[in-house]
Motif scaffolding. Structure first.
Motif, short mmCIF file in Angstrom:
data_model
loop_
_atom_site.label_atom_id
_atom_site.label_comp_id
_atom_site.label_asym_id
_atom_site.label_seq_id
_atom_site.Cartn_x
_atom_site.Cartn_y
_atom_site.Cartn_z
N ALA A 118 0.83 -1.20 0.00
CA ALA A 118 0.00 0.00 0.00
C ALA A 118 0.87 1.25 0.00
CB ALA A 118 -0.93 -0.01 1.21
N ARG A 119 1.95 1.22 0.74
CA ARG A 119 2.87 2.36 0.78
C ARG A 119 3.49 2.60 -0.58
NH1 ARG A 119 4.89 5.24 5.15
NH2 ARG A 119 6.57 6.31 4.08
N LYS A 120 3.86 1.53 -1.20
CA LYS A 120 4.48 1.65 -2.52
C LYS A 120 3.51 2.26 -3.52
CE LYS A 120 7.17 -1.03 -5.80
NZ LYS A 120 8.16 -2.08 -5.91
N VAL A 121 2.27 1.81 -3.46
CA VAL A 121 1.26 2.34 -4.37
C VAL A 121 1.12 3.85 -4.18
CG1 VAL A 121 -1.19 2.34 -4.95
CG2 VAL A 121 -0.02 0.18 -4.47
N LEU A 122 1.02 4.27 -2.93
CA LEU A 122 0.82 5.69 -2.66
C LEU A 122 2.04 6.50 -3.08
CD1 LEU A 122 -0.93 5.34 0.79
CD2 LEU A 122 -1.98 6.03 -1.37
N ALA A 334 13.49 0.93 -9.91
CA ALA A 334 14.62 1.16 -9.02
C ALA A 334 14.39 2.36 -8.10
CB ALA A 334 15.90 1.37 -9.84
N GLU A 335 13.54 3.29 -8.54
CA GLU A 335 13.26 4.44 -7.67
C GLU A 335 12.28 4.09 -6.57
OE1 GLU A 335 11.94 7.88 -9.97
OE2 GLU A 335 13.08 7.05 -11.65
N PHE A 336 11.64 2.94 -6.69
CA PHE A 336 10.60 2.61 -5.72
C PHE A 336 10.83 1.25 -5.08
CE2 PHE A 336 8.72 5.50 -8.84
CZ PHE A 336 8.24 6.50 -8.01
N THR A 337 12.04 1.00 -4.68
CA THR A 337 12.30 -0.25 -3.96
C THR A 337 11.65 -0.16 -2.59
OG1 THR A 337 14.30 0.62 -2.99
CG2 THR A 337 14.54 -0.55 -5.09
N VAL A 341 10.86 3.18 -0.54
CA VAL A 341 9.46 3.54 -0.30
C VAL A 341 9.17 3.66 1.20
CG1 VAL A 341 7.15 2.59 -0.39
CG2 VAL A 341 8.51 2.69 -2.45
N MET A 342 9.73 2.75 1.98
CA MET A 342 9.46 2.78 3.40
C MET A 342 10.09 4.03 4.04
SD MET A 342 7.42 0.32 3.50
CE MET A 342 6.88 -0.08 5.17
N ALA A 343 11.16 4.55 3.40
CA ALA A 343 11.82 5.72 3.95
C ALA A 343 11.22 7.03 3.42
CB ALA A 343 13.32 5.66 3.62
N MET A 344 10.41 6.93 2.37
CA MET A 344 9.87 8.14 1.73
C MET A 344 8.81 8.81 2.56
SD MET A 344 8.94 7.39 -2.20
CE MET A 344 10.25 6.82 -3.24
N GLU A 345 8.74 10.12 2.36
CA GLU A 345 7.60 10.81 2.95
C GLU A 345 6.56 10.90 1.84
OE1 GLU A 345 6.34 15.05 4.41
OE2 GLU A 345 8.51 14.69 4.67
#
Ligand code: SF4
Ligand code: SF4
Ligand code: SF4
Lengths: 521, 72
Positions: A118-122, A334-337, A341-345
């Motif tokens: 879900a995080r990755k999708v967002l 590669a931008e969304f590993t 993703v878990m570290a992204m705001e």
């Protein structure tokens, strides 16, 4: 298909053009047609591309990059690999890899938990406004992993209600989950149906796991086909869109797929997508190891033409890598590993997504107008010359890719009825070098050998010569023009040259469908 | 006896876990294992050992002879 567990895949069509669009999107003014809902639906623009679909269905699919060939150029979908378990075995699948029904064989996606997915999708949706559809298709069967599949949907729907949800399944468990599918507002379900006759089915499915037992042979195939068709009917009766995928396996179900087409059409499937079997010994599948071949490009097209009738055939399915992120074969995964993703705001910006979508609607209206204008001059009733034309594009509906940079070519059939999209061919980058440019160019020629011309934004002198020798006309004079009007424009010119006697029309040969797993740059 | 999962063959797909009537199968860091104390070989529940029947890889869920036969 795919079943339970957590892998995230994103197939966005054309991310580079997304970047271009993004700049434009900021400047977009609302003119003419106004956006009427969060889903990017607009009052106008339904003309071009609607074809013979009923309006309520066109409304549902027009922004769906998997289902509407036109939308494919502007929108993207994303898969999350949350579902690794599967309840059947297909002879074209090696279960060490992702479900071969939904992605190319020999590829392993990164598995995700529903929370990571879900995080990755967002994260992707905030970065890439083209991303409008989330699919769960594996790596196993979405419905053999119901908890993970529906938990992912729940989390995404909570934060991003504008994203459409879809899932793919082999159909065995489908009748048990129709109510949940409806409750989650899933509006597109893909069922892979390769047969409606257990005698054919037993050659494709060695076993299924159903009702706490392993079933084999004809019994297994009988249960499977009954469950698939029952699930299809149940979904249709609830107004949920159903697409059917079939894998064309020469000598096993190629002729039979016409019956499958009949069976699914009569039960209300709105699209039927026939994909080629991809089979190589190195994938370790039963078919691969036993030398079962896949169809050639011509065999595939013939079957698709036979099934077309009044039903929409889908020809742009690119058996995409389930966790690729990007439009038209480009991969930004590669931008969304998971780590990134878990570290992204993640900030979910609905307004920006809507601005992009409005701009796309305008572009699509323009494309339609350009096509109509070009078509107007075509001599109707003249002799029915049909040619195939390959197009290099990076999205936005334009001829805008350098020949040597193309990952794939879109194939259009030009006739006096206009330009019809009939498929795409994946190729290795000709320009990438590394192991022999000559081989790569030969591969490209094999892949588009049935085409009379290739349209691109630019092409070097050397490949130009080689293409000409192979009888394929390299054309860069339509650079940055809309694809359909360019194809029609080329076709008109071709007819004119036939008339003047400069050319004589000759049919081209067959082309090869690329087999190996596609490794993006 | 009890069943065990041959680690080198398991793909970690997780199909077996929810099928076990005794909740004997658990995952830890992607590795699936059967708790021999909970496994009844499905006796009393189903005719076939569920893990073996649903596993996509042959000979991955197999009888572990180092345990005595399950007594119902
Ligand atoms: S291809 Fe067949 S066996 Fe493989 S995961 Fe998909 S449905 Fe299951
Ligand atoms: S044999 Fe039955 S009880 Fe034992 S682990 Fe497998 S599914 Fe569970
Ligand atoms: S079903 Fe087989 S492969 Fe899948 S997790 Fe269980 S033991 Fe491993």
């Amino acid at each position: 298909m795919s079943s339970a567990a957590g892998i995230a895949t994103i197939n966005l069509t054309d991310i580079r053009s997304m970047r271009e669009h993004r700049e434009l999107a900021v400047k977009v003014e609302h003119t003419g047609c106004s956006t009427s809902s969060a889903q990017g639906k607009t009052g106008c623009g339904s003309g071009a591309g609607a074809g013979d679909l009923p309006p309520e269905i066109w409304e549902k699919v027009k922004n769906h990059p998997c289902y509407s060939e036109e939308a494919h150029h502007h929108y993207a979908r994303m898969h999350v690999a949350v579902a690794p378990a599967c309840n059947i075995q297909c002879n074209y699948c090696n279960r060490k890899y992702d479900c071969s029904n939904e992605s190319r064989p020999g590829v392993v996606s990164e598995r995700l938990t529903p929370e990571q997915a879900a995080r990755k999708v967002l994260a992707v949706a905030s970065e890439i406004p083209q991303m409008t559809v989330l699919g769960i298709a594996g790596p196993g069967d979405a419905l053999a992993n119901p908890t993970k599949t529906f938990e992912t949907f729940r989390r995404v729907a909570e934060r991003a209600p504008d994203i459409k949800l879809c899932l793919s399944t082999n159909g065995l468990a489908l009748p048990d989950y129709v109510d949940q599918i409806q409750a989650f507002n899933v509006d597109h379900v893909t069922i892979t149906i390769n047969m409606v006759d257990p005698q054919v089915g037993e050659k494709i499915y060695p076993w299924i796991f159903y009702d706490h037992k392993r079933w084999r042979g004809r019994d297994a195939a009988k249960i499977l086909t009954e469950r698939q068709l029952e699930g299809l009917e149940m979904l249709v009766s609830k107004g949920i869109l159903v697409k059917v995928n079939s894998v064309m396996i020469p000598g096993i179900n190629d002729g039979h797929l016409v019956e499958v087409n009949e069976a699914v059409k009569s039960r209300g499937a709105f699209l039927h997508n026939i994909m080629p079997l991809i089979s190589e010994a190195e994938h370790g599948t039963y078919f691969g190891l036993n030398g079962q071949r896949g169809p050639s490009a011509q065999e595939l097209k013939l079957l698709q033409d036979r099934c077309e009738g009044e039903m929409n055939m889908m020809r742009h399915c690119r058996q995409c890598r389930a966790d690729a992120v990007g439009l038209l074969g480009e991969d930004r995964s590669a931008e969304f590993t998971t780590e990134k993703v878990m570290a992204m705001e993640v900030r979910y910006d609905l307004a920006r997504r809507q601005a992009y979508q409005t701009q796309v609607d305008e572009t699509r209206a323009e494309i339609g107008a350009a096509r109509e204008a070009e078509l107007a001059g075509i001599a109707q009733g003249a002799d029915d010359v049909k040619i195939l034309i390959a197009v290099a594009t990076k999205g936005g509906g334009k001829v805008n890719e350098h020949f040597g940079h193309a990952h794939e070519f879109q194939i259009y059939e030009a006739s006096n009825a206009g330009a019809k999209f009939v498929g795409h061919r994946r190729v290795d980058h000709y320009c990438q070098g590394g192991y022999g440019e000559e081989d790569a160019l030969e591969g490209v020629i094999r892949a588009i050998n049935d085409c009379h011309a290739v349209l691109c934004s630019k092409i070097g002198g050397c490949p130009k010569g080689t293409l000409k020798e192979a009888g394929i006309d390299p054309v860069d004079s339509f650079a940055h023009e809309y694809i359909e009007r360019s194809v029609i424009g080329y076709y008109k010119d071709y007819l004119a040259r036939l008339d003047s006697g400069e050319l004589t029309h000759a049919d081209r040969g067959d082309a090869a469908i690329r087999q190996g797993a596609f490794i993006a740059a | 006896m009890a069943y065990k999962i041959v680690k080198s063959q398991c793909t970690g797909c997780g199909m077996c876990e929810p099928e076990c009537p005794n909740k004997a199968i658990n995952e830890k860091n992607g590795i699936f294992m059967i708790d021999p104390a909970k496994c009844t070989e499905c006796i009393g529940h189903y005719d076939d050992a569920q893990c073996a029947a649903c596993c996509p890889v042959d000979d991955t869920c197999i009888v572990d002879n180092s345990y005595p036969r399950y007594q119902a």
